[in-house]
Design an enzyme around this catalytic site. Structure first.
Site, mmCIF file in Angstrom:
data_model
loop_
_atom_site.group_PDB
_atom_site.id
_atom_site.type_symbol
_atom_site.label_atom_id
_atom_site.label_comp_id
_atom_site.label_asym_id
_atom_site.label_seq_id
_atom_site.Cartn_x
_atom_site.Cartn_y
_atom_site.Cartn_z
ATOM 1 N N PRO A 43 40.753 -5.238 76.063
ATOM 2 C CG PRO A 43 39.277 -6.755 75.110
ATOM 3 C CD PRO A 43 39.760 -5.353 75.000
ATOM 4 C CG ASP A 248 39.237 49.570 42.340
ATOM 5 O OD1 ASP A 248 38.702 50.417 43.058
ATOM 6 O OD2 ASP A 248 40.227 49.789 41.624
ATOM 7 C CE LYS A 270 36.163 54.951 40.000
ATOM 8 N NZ LYS A 270 37.424 55.198 39.869
ATOM 9 C CG MET A 383 37.734 49.161 30.994
ATOM 10 S SD MET A 383 38.013 50.760 31.765
ATOM 11 C CE MET A 383 39.688 51.122 31.275
ATOM 12 C CB ALA A 412 43.065 37.009 32.072
HETATM 13 N N1 SAH Z 1 44.612 48.261 36.367
HETATM 14 C C1 SAH Z 1 44.026 47.140 35.681
HETATM 15 C C2 SAH Z 1 43.046 47.607 34.614
HETATM 16 C C3 SAH Z 1 41.835 48.304 35.167
HETATM 17 S S1 SAH Z 1 40.690 48.726 33.931
HETATM 18 C C4 SAH Z 1 45.113 46.253 35.106
HETATM 19 O O1 SAH Z 1 46.272 46.629 35.124
HETATM 20 O O2 SAH Z 1 44.792 45.155 34.666
HETATM 21 C C5 SAH Z 1 39.581 47.331 33.983
HETATM 22 C C6 SAH Z 1 39.750 46.487 32.754
HETATM 23 O O3 SAH Z 1 40.884 45.639 32.899
HETATM 24 C C7 SAH Z 1 38.612 45.519 32.529
HETATM 25 O O4 SAH Z 1 37.532 46.145 31.874
HETATM 26 C C8 SAH Z 1 39.275 44.481 31.630
HETATM 27 O O5 SAH Z 1 39.389 44.967 30.316
HETATM 28 C C9 SAH Z 1 40.661 44.430 32.218
HETATM 29 N N2 SAH Z 1 40.802 43.340 33.185
HETATM 30 C C10 SAH Z 1 41.030 43.423 34.504
HETATM 31 N N3 SAH Z 1 41.143 42.192 35.056
HETATM 32 C C11 SAH Z 1 40.980 41.316 34.061
HETATM 33 C C12 SAH Z 1 40.988 39.888 33.970
HETATM 34 N N4 SAH Z 1 41.187 39.129 35.039
HETATM 35 N N5 SAH Z 1 40.794 39.322 32.767
HETATM 36 C C13 SAH Z 1 40.606 40.080 31.667
HETATM 37 N N6 SAH Z 1 40.595 41.403 31.683
HETATM 38 C C14 SAH Z 1 40.774 42.028 32.857
#
Ligand code: SAH
Length: 466
Positions: A43, A248, A270, A383, A412
């Site tokens: 309006p 991976d 893996k 690991m 992490a």
């Molecule tokens: N290429 C990777 C490692 C691969 S082996 C790097 O440089 O980080 C895989 C291992 O990496 C896991 O078993 C763990 O020990 C570590 N990892 C990978 N990502 C992670 C995260 N966000 N927090 C803690 N550990 C981590």
């Protein structure tokens, strides 16, 4: 996603709005960019709306809306800025079969209007489902700044050239041509005026038609520890351009989201001692896709040069004559140590740091335990969850102090990161109690820095475990 974004065809269709004040004006400014037939019921309409009506941009009916006024309308905006009137008009529009938006009332709206970046025909709609309009506006401002104002012109001219580009084979060759147009040749040509764009397109097509088919290539890309903001710019670019991504198990979904939509995604995860894709299969996949001419990204967690079985893959693609390069990433140890506010090396404490794996293909991995058992040594154990008791046993056997601090950081850099602060003596029991299922990195010889910024995330022997 509660609201599904679509682009509505507006040419010749009816859009109705009720209201004549500020809310109506704001919506009408947007709606006038469309090719819809717009009718406004008010309006009392603001002078701008009157002007638009006079110049034939919309139809203004100077009364309140009545049943039947929204017949055949595709969408309706209740924009009177008055809850009672908005409810009344929305009910009418609903009965007439239009989709209804009540301005500033998410709950009673059947659709919402996104924030829009307009480089017509390139239009970007940003929505936050009403949760964070401020965020939508910030993203809009960011995009407005990034996208050149000439983008619309380039897209319009590009559209007329689509059929010509079919001379290039579908897929990579055609994509490369368009990328070159929008990001190189197009912007360069338009600087000399819009009329320079068409000849530039012709020349560019000739150039691309004469190019040799591109060769396959493998980029070994470190994806970092999980937080997508810890990807390098090079990693982002590789993900944007990849035809095939072989990744991976530890690659976070947020990072996979960044991959080019059309890319083929292959999961070759893996898992510790568990089921895995044999390394030979991964090598074969890399070679197979590389030989088709694809741009392959081999995405590995952290940095691909750290416990990544990189060399086996490099050997395989080299033997097949496929080109490659490595894009470094942030390794888990770097992200983990940042989360506890410590340094990997420190003057007068440790001048070197070791990266160890808790297990290798043969089982638990052996190391120079005697050297590691010395005071002030620091090691990042990858690991290391399953091997905690083994590592503890070896270190104590070689004389390590049972009170040496040990910190385990799970996930992490991710939102679900947890930190367990313990000592060598209690490592296996505390770790079992913490029940960590995510990837975890163990620091031997480091405790979290004692500050309020870190403490709340820490599970330690003093903190009750939650
Ligand atoms: N290429 C990777 C490692 C691969 S082996 C790097 O440089 O980080 C895989 C291992 O990496 C896991 O078993 C763990 O020990 C570590 N990892 C990978 N990502 C992670 C995260 N966000 N927090 C803690 N550990 C981590």
């Amino acid at each position: 996603m509660d609201h599904f974004p679509i682009f509505l065809a507006t040419a010749g269709r009816r859009i109705v709005l009720s209201g004549g004040g500020d809310a109506a004006l704001a919506k009408l400014r947007l709606l006038l960019k469309t090719t819809a037939n717009i009718t406004v019921f008010a309006p009392d309409a603001a002078p701008e709306i009157e002007n638009w009506a006079t110049s034939g941009k919309l139809t203004l009916i100077k009364r309140s809306m009545e049943p039947g006024d929204t017949m055949c309308a595709v969408i309706f905006y209740a924009a009177d800025g008055d809850a009672v009137e908005d409810k009344r008009t929305a009910t009418i529009a609903n009965a007439d079969g239009a989709l209804v938006n009540v301005v500033d009332n998410l709950e009673d709206s059947q659709f919402i209007t996104p924030a829009i970046v307009d480089r017509d025909p390139v239009v970007i709609a940003i929505g936050t489902e009403g949760a964070a309009p401020v965020l939508a506006r910030a993203i809009k401002a960011d995009l407005e700044e990034k996208l050149p104002s000439t983008l619309g012109t380039l897209a319009r001219i590009g559209k007329t050239f689509r059929k010509m580009s079919y001379k290039l084979p579908f897929g990579r060759a055609r994509r490369d041509f368009w990328r070159d147009y929008y990001f190189n040749a197009g912007p360069a040509a338009i600087a000399d005026g819009a009329e320079a764009v068409q000849p530039a397109l012709d020349a560019l097509l000739d150039d691309h038609l004469n190019r040799e088919a591109r060769e396959g290539h493998i980029a070994f890309v470190g994806a970092g520890p999980g937080d997508p903001e810890l990807l390098t710019l090079k990693a982002r670019k590789a993900l944007d351009e990849a035809d095939v991504i072989i990744y991976d198990r530890l690659i976070s979904p947020e990072i996979l989201e960044l991959a080019r939509r059309e890319a083929i995604m292959l999961d070759v995860g893996k898992e510790g001692f568990g089921p895995s894709t044999p390394q030979e299969t991964i090598n074969d996949l890399l070679v197979e896709h590389g030989l088709t001419g694809a741009q392959v990204v081999r995405l590995k967690s952290g940095d691909s040069t750290v416990f990544g079985r990189l060399d086996e893959e490099l050997d395989a693609v080299t033997a097949a004559g496929i080109g490659w390069h490595i894009v470094p990433g942030i390794t888990a140890a770097s992200a983990a140590v940042a989360s506890i506010g410590q340094s990997l090396t420190k003057r007068h404490r440790n001048a070197s740091v070791r990266f160890l794996t808790g297990h290798d293909m043969q089982g638990f991995a052996d190391h120079d335990w005697a050297a590691l058992a010395q005071p002030n040594e620091v090691a990042a154990i990858y690991m290391g969850k399953k091997s905690a008791r083994f590592v503890q046993g070896r270190l104590i056997m070689h004389g390590a102090d049972q009170n040496t601090p040990v910190t385990v950081i799970e996930n992490a850099s991710r939102p679900d990161q947890r930190v367990l602060s313990t000592t060598l003596a209690h490592l296996p029991t505390d770790l079992a109690e913490a029940n960590m299922i995510g990837p975890a990195l163990t620091f031997f010889g480091l405790a979290p820095r004692a500050t309020s910024e870190i403490a709340p995330t820490v599970i330690s022997r003093e903190f009750a475990y939650v």
